[in-house]
Design a protein around this motif. Structure first.
Motif, PDB file in Angstrom:
ATOM      1  N   SER A 106     108.683  37.734  68.906  1.00 56.64           N
ATOM      2  CA  SER A 106     107.556  37.183  70.008  1.00 56.64           C
ATOM      3  C   SER A 106     106.897  36.146  69.080  1.00 56.64           C
ATOM      4  O   SER A 106     106.056  36.433  68.360  1.00 56.64           O
ATOM      5  CB  SER A 106     106.836  38.305  70.605  1.00 56.64           C
ATOM      6  N   TYR A 107     107.127  34.960  69.622  1.00 58.34           N
ATOM      7  CA  TYR A 107     106.294  33.897  68.889  1.00 58.34           C
ATOM      8  C   TYR A 107     105.188  33.068  69.929  1.00 58.34           C
ATOM      9  O   TYR A 107     105.529  32.950  70.992  1.00 58.34           O
ATOM     10  CB  TYR A 107     107.133  32.544  68.524  1.00 58.34           C
ATOM     11  N   HIS A 108     103.848  32.854  69.557  1.00 56.44           N
ATOM     12  CA  HIS A 108     103.104  32.027  70.187  1.00 56.44           C
ATOM     13  C   HIS A 108     103.751  30.484  70.340  1.00 56.44           C
ATOM     14  O   HIS A 108     104.287  30.329  69.466  1.00 56.44           O
ATOM     15  CB  HIS A 108     101.751  32.132  69.554  1.00 56.44           C
ATOM     16  N   ILE A 109     103.666  29.874  71.593  1.00 55.09           N
ATOM     17  CA  ILE A 109     104.305  28.837  71.666  1.00 55.09           C
ATOM     18  C   ILE A 109     103.838  27.727  70.705  1.00 55.09           C
ATOM     19  O   ILE A 109     104.858  26.988  70.137  1.00 55.09           O
ATOM     20  CB  ILE A 109     103.885  28.285  73.208  1.00 55.09           C
ATOM     21  N   ASP A 110     102.713  27.582  70.324  1.00 57.98           N
ATOM     22  CA  ASP A 110     102.121  26.578  69.378  1.00 57.98           C
ATOM     23  C   ASP A 110     102.725  26.728  68.190  1.00 57.98           C
ATOM     24  O   ASP A 110     103.186  25.750  67.350  1.00 57.98           O
ATOM     25  CB  ASP A 110     100.623  26.488  69.256  1.00 57.98           C
ATOM     26  N   ASP A 111     102.884  28.070  67.750  1.00 56.98           N
ATOM     27  CA  ASP A 111     103.433  28.253  66.379  1.00 56.98           C
ATOM     28  C   ASP A 111     105.188  28.062  66.263  1.00 56.98           C
ATOM     29  O   ASP A 111     105.429  27.319  65.413  1.00 56.98           O
ATOM     30  CB  ASP A 111     103.205  29.845  65.804  1.00 56.98           C
ATOM     31  N   LEU A 112     105.757  28.191  67.391  1.00 57.28           N
ATOM     32  CA  LEU A 112     107.072  27.750  67.519  1.00 57.28           C
ATOM     33  C   LEU A 112     107.201  26.422  67.507  1.00 57.28           C
ATOM     34  O   LEU A 112     108.351  25.874  66.938  1.00 57.28           O
ATOM     35  CB  LEU A 112     107.578  28.722  68.897  1.00 57.28           C
ATOM     36  N   ILE A 113     106.520  25.524  68.371  1.00 59.85           N
ATOM     37  CA  ILE A 113     106.579  24.006  68.179  1.00 59.85           C
ATOM     38  C   ILE A 113     106.411  23.745  66.901  1.00 59.85           C
ATOM     39  O   ILE A 113     106.958  22.655  66.336  1.00 59.85           O
ATOM     40  CB  ILE A 113     105.598  23.667  69.304  1.00 59.85           C
ATOM     41  N   ALA A 114     105.377  24.401  66.141  1.00 60.62           N
ATOM     42  CA  ALA A 114     105.117  23.767  64.860  1.00 60.62           C
ATOM     43  C   ALA A 114     106.217  23.958  63.793  1.00 60.62           C
ATOM     44  O   ALA A 114     106.410  23.108  62.925  1.00 60.62           O
ATOM     45  CB  ALA A 114     103.542  24.416  64.316  1.00 60.62           C
ATOM     46  N   LYS A 115     107.258  24.718  64.218  1.00 65.23           N
ATOM     47  CA  LYS A 115     108.319  25.457  63.252  1.00 65.23           C
ATOM     48  C   LYS A 115     109.391  24.361  63.561  1.00 65.23           C
ATOM     49  O   LYS A 115     110.155  23.951  62.660  1.00 65.23           O
ATOM     50  CB  LYS A 115     108.646  26.668  63.391  1.00 65.23           C
TER      51      LYS A 115
END
Length: 602
Positions: free
Chosen positions: A158-167
């Motif tokens: 489970s990722y936070h959306i902003d963290d996944l977009i940063a990756k």
């Protein structure tokens, strides 16, 4: 897809895992909302969460790491022993680098609570090291082959959306299109097998985020599962969730009954016209015995049922009452023991057997991965072994060389308190049931058995040198009484004392003090075949003039002193140190030590 089929297949397992997680978090009203009121003062549980207490206690007993030792193919070859010793240090570096002890507590908790826990070896390309990692059991699915080895693994992250977009900034539009409504988190699926590592979104078509090949060519995952009748893993507390909820509900009802009893209406006789409240209130009545609060009838069986539920909870979770400290008892049963009461020690022993096999596979995978990926890369590792820092350099192709074996032992006495472990070990070794080396490897604490044996050998040799020097000094009075010059002995003793004051080891200063003198030019040093130039050694040449010294034999050794007893008390008799180990009738350890010194009577 395969992931969706596995998710549907394990739907019942996932539901049990979600329920046990909420119960342990104290959210029982979410699991059984019909049993708890939605408003009012009695909506949340107020009793101790025995499921969480038992799970944490059992996990903390299981979590301490075993010993990791690589065995040599030959017990008499120094090269084989050094090869095994270096691989032991390399394996220990994997454990330390991966912070396995820190992860072990969560891994043991998941094993107890969910019935299984997956582990994997990840490749750290920056440090050029394999890393051991225990994964979360929630949302993890594995497929195993006929030999029960993990063939492939799915892990839900489970990722936070902003963290996944940063990756993955280039995939921002794709990621946002998969977010349901106003959600702030999104699930990402990790897939691992012998060919690749893959991250993808489980939406329509399975949008791929990143794909990397598996350079080892082997699935690097393992799974530790509680033994059971089928392949479906079941946690320790799957069958006692309802009991814990019922116990909590009964406690709320008892509290509510007590509150209502205190706040019940007051019954007054007819002649009471005014009602005064307070600690000093006065009520006038011809029948004061009729002034009372209306009693709330609570059947006694309701309180008895709470005791029944508590006993059922302990039996169902296999958590003995003595774990609360009510009984001081300990027994010796076997490897991996937490011997406080029957039922608890067997759980720990079983868990240790499961984890030992998993650690063996994980370390072997680390060896194989490092040798395949960086065969000639020279590394330097540092560590601390029982208070002694060390530093070694190694290259995998030379120092691993295809040998991926490792011996993982939790120890015969793991779980016993140190006193009982020492008593049991001394008793078994005293009766020659076990060897010193085997006992070292079974002690309930981390110990490098091979290095400890080397240290003991060094200590014995240094003690023998001290004894030899002390015996050498005993010849001074004999030489003085016979009119000979003891100056050479005194000079050598002065060199030894001065060297020790400078901090030099005993073996170095003795070698300097007894260094052979250079023969005069043109003079050939005489030799005798089969004889040793050292006085007192087997096959030695007689000491010149030694037969004419009073109290000294022909070899230069003091008369009446047996070989190896020079420097001991008069008569050459050593002090006797008696160590008696035993157990009392109550199981308490009993250690007795005494020293006996014997002096001959003239």
């Amino acid at each position: 897809s395969l992931y969706n089929r596995l998710r549907v297949q394990n739907n019942d397992r996932d539901q049990r895992m979600r329920e046990i997680k909420m119960v342990r978090a104290g959210q029982m009203d979410y699991v059984f909302p019909e049993l708890f009121p939605q408003d009012g003062p009695f909506t949340r549980p107020i009793v101790a969460n025995m499921v969480d207490v038992a799970a944490r206690d059992l996990a903390e007993v299981i979590a301490p790491l075993p010993s990791f030792n690589c065995s040599s193919s030959s017990s008499v070859s120094d090269a084989a022993r050094k090869f095994a010793e270096k691989r032991t240090r390399i394996a220990g570096n994997y454990i330390q680098y991966s912070s396995v002890q820190k992860q072990a507590y969560s891994a043991a908790d998941r094993y107890v609570t969910y019935g299984f826990v997956p582990g994997i070896v990840e490749i750290d390309w920056d440090e050029k090291m394999p890393r051991i990692k225990w994964l979360d059991s929630m949302g993890t699915y594995v497929i195993r082959d006929k030999r029960d080895r993990v063939k492939c693994l799915f892990q839900t992250i489970s990722y936070h959306i902003d963290d996944l977009i940063a990756k993955f900034p280039a995939l921002e539009g794709v990621i946002l299109s998969q977010v349901p409504g106003a959600a702030t988190k999104i699930e990402v699926i990790r897939y691992h097998d012998a060919e690749m590592d893959l991250l993808f979104l489980p939406g329509e078509g399975g949008i791929e985020l990143v794909r990397t090949p598996n350079p080892v060519g082997k699935c690097l995952a393992v799974m530790v599962q509680r033994p059971g009748l089928g392949d479906d893993p079941r946690g320790q507390f799957d069958d006692v969730i309802a009991v814990q909820v019922a116990k909590s509900r009964f406690a709320l009802l008892a509290l509510e009954a007590a509150q209502k009893s205190v706040q019940a209406p007051i019954a007054l006789p007819q002649d009471v016209q005014e009602l005064s409240l307070g600690s000093d209130a006065v009520l006038r009545s011809t029948t004061p015995e009729k002034i009372r609060r209306i009693p709330l009838e609570v059947p006694a069986a309701a309180f008895q049922e709470q005791g029944v539920l508590d006993n059922e909870l302990r039996q169902g979770s296999r958590y003995p009452e003595v774990r609360g400290g009510n009984t001081d008892a300990s027994i010796v049963t076997g490897r991996g023991v937490q011997a406080l009461m029957s039922g608890f020690d067997t759980q720990v022993r079983t868990a240790h057997a499961m984890f030992a096999e998993a650690y063996t596979d994980l370390v072997a995978l680390c060896f194989e991965a490092e040798e395949k990926l960086w065969p000639s890369f020279r590394k330097t590792i540092r560590g601390n072994d029982n208070g002694t820092p060390y530093e070694i350099a190694y290259a995998p192709e030379r120092d691993i060389k295809g040998d991926y074996s490792v011996d993982v032992q939790y120890g015969l006495m793991a779980g016993l308190d140190p006193n009982r472990a020492l008593v049991f070990g001394l008793q078994a070794r005293g009766d020659r049931l076990i060897s010193q080396d085997w006992l070292r490897r079974q002690l309930p604490f981390s110990l490098n058995a091979s290095e400890e044996e080397q240290k003991l050998d060094i200590e014995d040799m240094r003690q023998a040198l001290r004894q030899a020097v002390a015996g050498y000094a005993q010849a001074i009075p004999v030489l003085a009484q016979n009119g000979q010059d003891p100056g050479e002995i005194l000079a050598r003793l002065a060199v030894i004392i001065e060297g020790r004051q400078k901090g030099k080891p005993i073996e170095e200063v003795v070698a300097e003090a007894f260094a052979p003198a250079e023969p005069p030019p043109g003079m050939v040093e005489p030799t005798v075949d089969g004889a040793s130039p050292v006085p007192g050694a087997p096959g030695e040449a007689p000491m010149p003039g030694g037969e004419n010294l009073e109290g000294v034999d022909a070899t230069g050794r003091l008369r009446g002193v047996a070989p190896g007893q020079a420097g001991l008390p008069p008569g050459g008799r050593p002090d006797l140190n008696f160590l008696l180990a035993g157990l009392t009738a109550s199981g308490a350890p009993n250690l007795q030590a005494s020293v006996s010194r014997r002096v001959p009577i003239a």
